[in-house]
Motif scaffolding. Structure first.
Motif, PDB file in Angstrom:
ATOM      1  N   PHE A  83       0.900  -1.149   0.231  1.00 17.88           N
ATOM      2  CA  PHE A  83      -0.035   0.211   0.049  1.00 17.88           C
ATOM      3  C   PHE A  83       0.952   1.275  -0.055  1.00 17.88           C
ATOM      4  CE2 PHE A  83      -3.410  -2.704  -0.016  1.00 17.88           C
ATOM      5  CZ  PHE A  83      -4.426  -2.294   0.674  1.00 17.88           C
ATOM      6  N   GLY A  84       1.901   1.240   0.753  1.00 17.52           N
ATOM      7  CA  GLY A  84       2.990   2.228   0.686  1.00 17.52           C
ATOM      8  C   GLY A  84       3.484   2.813  -0.555  1.00 17.52           C
ATOM      9  N   ALA A  85       3.760   1.689  -1.457  1.00 17.05           N
ATOM     10  CA  ALA A  85       4.230   1.821  -2.570  1.00 17.05           C
ATOM     11  C   ALA A  85       3.175   2.537  -3.529  1.00 17.05           C
ATOM     12  CB  ALA A  85       4.774   0.475  -3.210  1.00 17.05           C
ATOM     13  N   LEU A  86       2.212   1.894  -3.491  1.00 15.93           N
ATOM     14  CA  LEU A  86       0.936   2.345  -4.276  1.00 15.93           C
ATOM     15  C   LEU A  86       0.722   3.914  -3.813  1.00 15.93           C
ATOM     16  CD1 LEU A  86      -1.551  -0.813  -4.343  1.00 15.93           C
ATOM     17  CD2 LEU A  86       0.163   0.204  -6.178  1.00 15.93           C
ATOM     18  N   GLN A  87       0.758   4.256  -2.599  1.00 18.07           N
ATOM     19  CA  GLN A  87       0.473   5.548  -2.319  1.00 18.07           C
ATOM     20  C   GLN A  87       1.520   6.407  -2.767  1.00 18.07           C
ATOM     21  OE1 GLN A  87       0.317   4.875   2.152  1.00 18.07           O
ATOM     22  NE2 GLN A  87      -1.838   5.456   1.880  1.00 18.07           N
ATOM     23  N   ARG A  88       2.737   6.013  -2.900  1.00 18.61           N
ATOM     24  CA  ARG A  88       3.822   6.674  -3.253  1.00 18.61           C
ATOM     25  C   ARG A  88       3.655   7.029  -4.834  1.00 18.61           C
ATOM     26  NH1 ARG A  88       8.854   6.558  -5.709  1.00 18.61           N
ATOM     27  NH2 ARG A  88      10.346   8.045  -4.925  1.00 18.61           N
ATOM     28  N   ARG A  89       3.181   5.935  -5.542  1.00 15.92           N
ATOM     29  CA  ARG A  89       2.988   6.185  -6.932  1.00 15.92           C
ATOM     30  C   ARG A  89       1.778   7.263  -7.413  1.00 15.92           C
ATOM     31  NH1 ARG A  89       1.506   0.748 -10.208  1.00 15.92           N
ATOM     32  NH2 ARG A  89       3.870   0.564  -9.698  1.00 15.92           N
ATOM     33  N   GLN A  90       0.810   7.382  -6.392  1.00 14.63           N
ATOM     34  CA  GLN A  90      -0.157   8.270  -6.572  1.00 14.63           C
ATOM     35  C   GLN A  90       0.430   9.518  -6.257  1.00 14.63           C
ATOM     36  OE1 GLN A  90      -2.811   6.832  -7.873  1.00 14.63           O
ATOM     37  NE2 GLN A  90      -1.776   4.904  -7.470  1.00 14.63           N
ATOM     38  N   VAL A  91       1.286   9.942  -5.334  1.00 17.72           N
ATOM     39  CA  VAL A  91       1.837  11.071  -5.140  1.00 17.72           C
ATOM     40  C   VAL A  91       2.586  11.668  -6.040  1.00 17.72           C
ATOM     41  CG1 VAL A  91       3.320  12.376  -3.446  1.00 17.72           C
ATOM     42  CG2 VAL A  91       1.642  10.902  -2.245  1.00 17.72           C
ATOM     43  N   ALA A  92       3.276  10.680  -6.476  1.00 14.00           N
ATOM     44  CA  ALA A  92       4.344  10.940  -7.983  1.00 14.00           C
ATOM     45  C   ALA A  92       3.399  11.465  -8.973  1.00 14.00           C
ATOM     46  CB  ALA A  92       4.915   9.861  -8.204  1.00 14.00           C
ATOM     47  N   THR A  93       2.160  11.149  -9.327  1.00 13.82           N
ATOM     48  CA  THR A  93       1.233  11.165 -10.317  1.00 13.82           C
ATOM     49  C   THR A  93       0.998  12.737 -10.148  1.00 13.82           C
ATOM     50  OG1 THR A  93       0.669   9.012 -10.675  1.00 13.82           O
ATOM     51  CG2 THR A  93      -0.952  11.040 -11.247  1.00 13.82           C
ATOM     52  N   GLY A  94       0.643  13.147  -8.772  1.00 11.90           N
ATOM     53  CA  GLY A  94      -0.022  14.417  -8.565  1.00 11.90           C
ATOM     54  C   GLY A  94      -1.358  14.515  -8.377  1.00 11.90           C
ATOM     55  N   PHE A  95      -1.894  15.455  -7.543  1.00  8.97           N
ATOM     56  CA  PHE A  95      -3.283  15.746  -7.142  1.00  8.97           C
ATOM     57  C   PHE A  95      -3.797  17.076  -7.820  1.00  8.97           C
ATOM     58  CE2 PHE A  95      -2.511  12.014  -4.866  1.00  8.97           C
ATOM     59  CZ  PHE A  95      -2.150  12.186  -3.499  1.00  8.97           C
ATOM     60  N   GLY A  96      -3.516  17.177  -9.285  1.00 12.67           N
ATOM     61  CA  GLY A  96      -4.049  18.661  -9.610  1.00 12.67           C
ATOM     62  C   GLY A  96      -5.350  18.456 -10.117  1.00 12.67           C
ATOM     63  N   SER A  97      -5.710  19.280 -11.209  1.00 13.45           N
ATOM     64  CA  SER A  97      -7.311  19.228 -11.389  1.00 13.45           C
ATOM     65  C   SER A  97      -7.410  18.412 -12.854  1.00 13.45           C
ATOM     66  CB  SER A  97      -7.407  20.578 -11.564  1.00 13.45           C
ATOM     67  OG  SER A  97      -6.518  21.261 -12.774  1.00 13.45           O
ATOM     68  N   SER A  98      -6.634  17.862 -13.320  1.00  6.65           N
ATOM     69  CA  SER A  98      -6.702  17.044 -14.551  1.00  6.65           C
ATOM     70  C   SER A  98      -7.341  15.824 -14.047  1.00  6.65           C
ATOM     71  CB  SER A  98      -5.383  16.756 -14.996  1.00  6.65           C
ATOM     72  OG  SER A  98      -4.548  16.067 -14.361  1.00  6.65           O
ATOM     73  N   ALA A  99      -7.799  14.912 -15.031  1.00 11.49           N
ATOM     74  CA  ALA A  99      -8.498  13.805 -14.735  1.00 11.49           C
ATOM     75  C   ALA A  99      -7.560  12.802 -13.939  1.00 11.49           C
ATOM     76  CB  ALA A  99      -8.888  13.282 -15.964  1.00 11.49           C
ATOM     77  N   ALA A 100      -6.181  12.617 -14.520  1.00  7.24           N
ATOM     78  CA  ALA A 100      -5.113  11.848 -13.824  1.00  7.24           C
ATOM     79  C   ALA A 100      -5.024  12.317 -12.523  1.00  7.24           C
ATOM     80  CB  ALA A 100      -3.911  11.870 -14.788  1.00  7.24           C
ATOM     81  N   GLY A 101      -4.844  13.763 -12.140  1.00  2.43           N
ATOM     82  CA  GLY A 101      -4.745  13.969 -10.730  1.00  2.43           C
ATOM     83  C   GLY A 101      -5.747  13.678  -9.735  1.00  2.43           C
ATOM     84  N   THR A 102      -7.172  14.006 -10.447  1.00  2.00           N
ATOM     85  CA  THR A 102      -8.269  13.606  -9.623  1.00  2.00           C
ATOM     86  C   THR A 102      -8.410  12.005  -9.140  1.00  2.00           C
ATOM     87  OG1 THR A 102      -9.643  15.320 -10.674  1.00  2.00           O
ATOM     88  CG2 THR A 102     -10.873  13.814  -9.392  1.00  2.00           C
ATOM     89  N   GLN A 103      -8.110  11.424 -10.319  1.00  2.76           N
ATOM     90  CA  GLN A 103      -8.157   9.890  -9.975  1.00  2.76           C
ATOM     91  C   GLN A 103      -7.045   9.417  -8.860  1.00  2.76           C
ATOM     92  OE1 GLN A 103      -7.587   7.661 -13.304  1.00  2.76           O
ATOM     93  NE2 GLN A 103      -7.813   5.538 -12.619  1.00  2.76           N
ATOM     94  N   ALA A 104      -5.805  10.135  -9.097  1.00  5.20           N
ATOM     95  CA  ALA A 104      -4.721   9.756  -8.061  1.00  5.20           C
ATOM     96  C   ALA A 104      -5.369  10.127  -6.712  1.00  5.20           C
ATOM     97  CB  ALA A 104      -3.401  10.368  -8.528  1.00  5.20           C
ATOM     98  N   ALA A 105      -5.655  11.187  -6.638  1.00  2.17           N
ATOM     99  CA  ALA A 105      -6.293  11.740  -5.284  1.00  2.17           C
ATOM    100  C   ALA A 105      -7.199  10.786  -4.804  1.00  2.17           C
ATOM    101  CB  ALA A 105      -6.749  13.236  -5.344  1.00  2.17           C
ATOM    102  N   GLY A 106      -8.418  10.375  -5.522  1.00  2.00           N
ATOM    103  CA  GLY A 106      -9.073   9.320  -5.212  1.00  2.00           C
ATOM    104  C   GLY A 106      -8.513   7.916  -4.521  1.00  2.00           C
ATOM    105  N   THR A 107      -7.564   7.420  -5.598  1.00  6.47           N
ATOM    106  CA  THR A 107      -6.982   6.240  -5.022  1.00  6.47           C
ATOM    107  C   THR A 107      -6.307   6.330  -4.028  1.00  6.47           C
ATOM    108  OG1 THR A 107      -6.958   5.871  -7.446  1.00  6.47           O
ATOM    109  CG2 THR A 107      -5.429   4.618  -5.971  1.00  6.47           C
ATOM    110  N   TYR A 108      -5.587   7.470  -3.793  1.00 10.26           N
ATOM    111  CA  TYR A 108      -5.009   7.770  -2.157  1.00 10.26           C
ATOM    112  C   TYR A 108      -5.668   7.747  -1.300  1.00 10.26           C
ATOM    113  CZ  TYR A 108      -1.441   9.663   0.703  1.00 10.26           C
ATOM    114  OH  TYR A 108      -0.598  10.133   1.856  1.00 10.26           O
ATOM    115  N   ARG A 109      -6.802   8.530  -1.370  1.00 14.29           N
ATOM    116  CA  ARG A 109      -7.714   8.320  -0.051  1.00 14.29           C
ATOM    117  C   ARG A 109      -8.169   7.137   0.258  1.00 14.29           C
ATOM    118  NH1 ARG A 109      -9.526  13.278  -2.324  1.00 14.29           N
ATOM    119  NH2 ARG A 109     -11.148  12.214  -3.515  1.00 14.29           N
TER     120      ARG A 109
END
Length: 372
Positions: free
Chosen positions: A47-73
Motif C-alpha cells: 500500500f505504501g508503494a501504491l500511495q507513493r505512485r499516486q503522490v508522484a502522479t500528482g493531485f492536480g485538477s486534471s483527470a489523472a490528478g483527480t483519479q490519483a487523489a481518490g485512489t490515495y484516499r
C-alpha cells in the motif's frame, strides 16, 4: 524502506527466538498471530508503494490528478484499517504465551541461572563455533553505520570510515560470539568481553567520530582534566564489577545491556578525551591514566581471594574449569594483557603520526564557486 526492513527483521527475529520448532506455526496461536502480523506488514508495504505512485502522479485538477487523489484516499483508509487490525493482533499476542515459554528449561544449575544449557568445555573447536546472536549489538552496529553514511551527511575520511566499520564488526563479534556464550558461566570471559568493548570497539569508534566542540574547549587546555575524564570509564567499570551491580547485570537483561553500554561508550569517551589534548607528550600523559587503572585492576584480580559474583560464577555446576577463583585470575591476566597492548598501541600511534584522529573525521564538501 530502511525503517520497514528494520521492523521486518526485528519482528521476524523476535518471533523465531520464541519458537521451539517450525511446527509451532501449525500448533501455537502465538506464532500464528505473529505470522498474521508479518503478512499485514507486507500488505502495508505494498500500500505504501501504491500511495507513493499516486503522490508522484500528482493531485492536480486534471483527470489523472483527480483519479490519483481518490485512489490515495481509498488506500489511506484501508491502511488505517489494517493498522488497527495489526494493533489488535499485537494485543492478542500479548495475552498468549510464546511456545518457548512452555518448553522444558535447560537442565542443571547453569540452565537455572542463565536460561541456556551449559556450553561445552572451551577448546578451539567449541570456541570457534560458539555463537549466540545478540539483536541489540547488531542493531547498534547498523545504527552507527546508517548515521555515519546518512544521505545528507558530510563527506567521510576513508581511514575514519574503516575504523568505524572495524569498531562495528568488533561490537557484533563481542556481543554475539564466543565471549557472549561463555561470559554467562566464566568470569574471565565476562571480564574480557567488557574490557575489549572498552579498549577495542570503543576506541575504534571514538577514533573515527568528530570531537564535540564543547569537549574540546573544556579539556584541550587542561591535560589533568582530560586524564581524569579518560580514566573515569575504567574506574566506573571497575566499580560496577566490585559492587552489587555485577550480580544484577548477570540476572537482568536491561542491566546486562547497561553494563555493555558503559564499557562501549566509556571507550568512546576515553578516546575523545585523549584526542582533545594538543601535543604528543601531553596526549600520551592523558592516555597513560586509563592504562594505569587497567593495570591496577589486573593486578588486583590476580592477587585477591574474593570471587566476583560468587553466588553466580561459583554455582554454575561446571564439570570443566571448576575452580572459579583460578578462572578469575586468568581474567586478571587478560586485563593486564589488554592494558599493556592498548598502552603500546597508543604509544606507537602517537609517535608514528601524532594520532589517527588528528585528521578531521568529516570533510565538508566545498561549495561550487561562480565564474561570473
Amino acid at each position: 524502506m530502511i525503517c520497514w526492513i528494520a521492523l521486518a527483521l526485528s519482528g521476524a527475529w523476535a518471533l523465531v527466538v520464541r519458537m521451539n520448532s517450525p511446527s509451532d506455526i501449525l500448533t501455537s496461536a502465538y506464532v500464528q498471530l505473529g505470522v498474521a502480523k508479518a503478512v499485514l506488514l507486507i500488505v502495508l508495504a505494498v500500500f505504501g508503494a501504491l500511495q507513493r505512485r499516486q503522490v508522484a502522479t500528482g493531485f492536480g485538477s486534471s483527470a489523472a490528478g483527480t483519479q490519483a487523489a481518490g485512489t490515495y484516499r481509498r488506500l489511506a483508509g484501508l491502511e488505517l484499517a489494517l493498522m488497527g487490525l495489526a494493533v489488535a493482533i499485537a494485543a492478542a499476542m500479548s495475552s498468549s504465551p510464546p511456545p518457548a515459554d512452555a518448553g522444558t528449561p535447560p537442565a542443571g544449575p547453569a540452565g537455572v541461572l542463565t536460561g541456556y544449557p551449559l556450553p561445552g568445555a572451551p577448546d578451539l573447536g567449541t570456541v570457534l563455533t560458539a555463537w549466540r546472536p545478540d539483536p541489540f549489538g547488531m542493531m547498534l552496529a547498523c545504527v552507527l553505520l546508517l548515521v555515519w553514511w546518512r544521505p545528507r551527511g558530510p563527506r567521510r575520511d576513508r581511514a575514519a570510515s574503516i575504523r568505524l566499520v572495524l569498531g562495528g564488526l568488533t561490537l557484533v563479534l563481542l556481543t554475539s560470539g564466543p565471549l557472549n556464550v561463555y561470559g554467562k558461566v566464566l568470569v574471565s570471559a565476562h571480564l574480557l568481553q567488557h574490557v575489549l568493548l572498552l579498549a577495542v570497539a570503543g576506541v575504534l569508534i571514538g577514533s573515527a567520530v568528530t570531537i564535540p566542540g564543547l569537549l574540546r574547549r573544556l579539556l584541550a587546555p587542561r591535560v589533568w582534566l582530560a586524564a581524569l575524564v579518560a580514566a573515569a570509564p575504567v574506574a566506573l567499570l571497575g566499580a560496577a564489577y566490585a559492587g552489587p551491580f555485577l550480580r544484577i547485570a548477570l540476572d537482568g537483561h536491561a542491566a546486562h545491556l547497561a553494563l555493555q553500554m558503559l564499557a562501549l561508550c566509556g571507550g568512546v569517551l576515553m578516546t575523545l578525551a585523549v584526542r582533545t589534548v594538543p601535543g604528543t607528550r601531553r596526549r600520551a600523559l592523558a592516555a597513560a591514566a586509563p592504562c594505569a587503572l587497567g593495570l591496577a585492576a589486573g593486578i588486583l584480580l590476580l592477587s585477591t581471594d574474593l570471587l566476583l559474583a560468587a553466588s553466580w560464577f561459583g554455582a554454575t555446576g561446571r564439570t570443566w574449569l571448576p575452580d572459579a577463583l583460578a578462572d578469575q585470575q586468568r581474567g586478571g591476566i587478560g586485563v593486564l594483557v589488554v592494558s599493556v597492548v592498548t598502552g603500546l598501541g597508543a604509544t606507537i600511534a602517537l609517535r608514528g603520526h601524532g594520532t589517527v584522529a588528528d585528521a578531521p573525521a568529516a570533510t565538508p564538501v566545498a561549495a561550487p564557486t561562480s565564474t561570473r
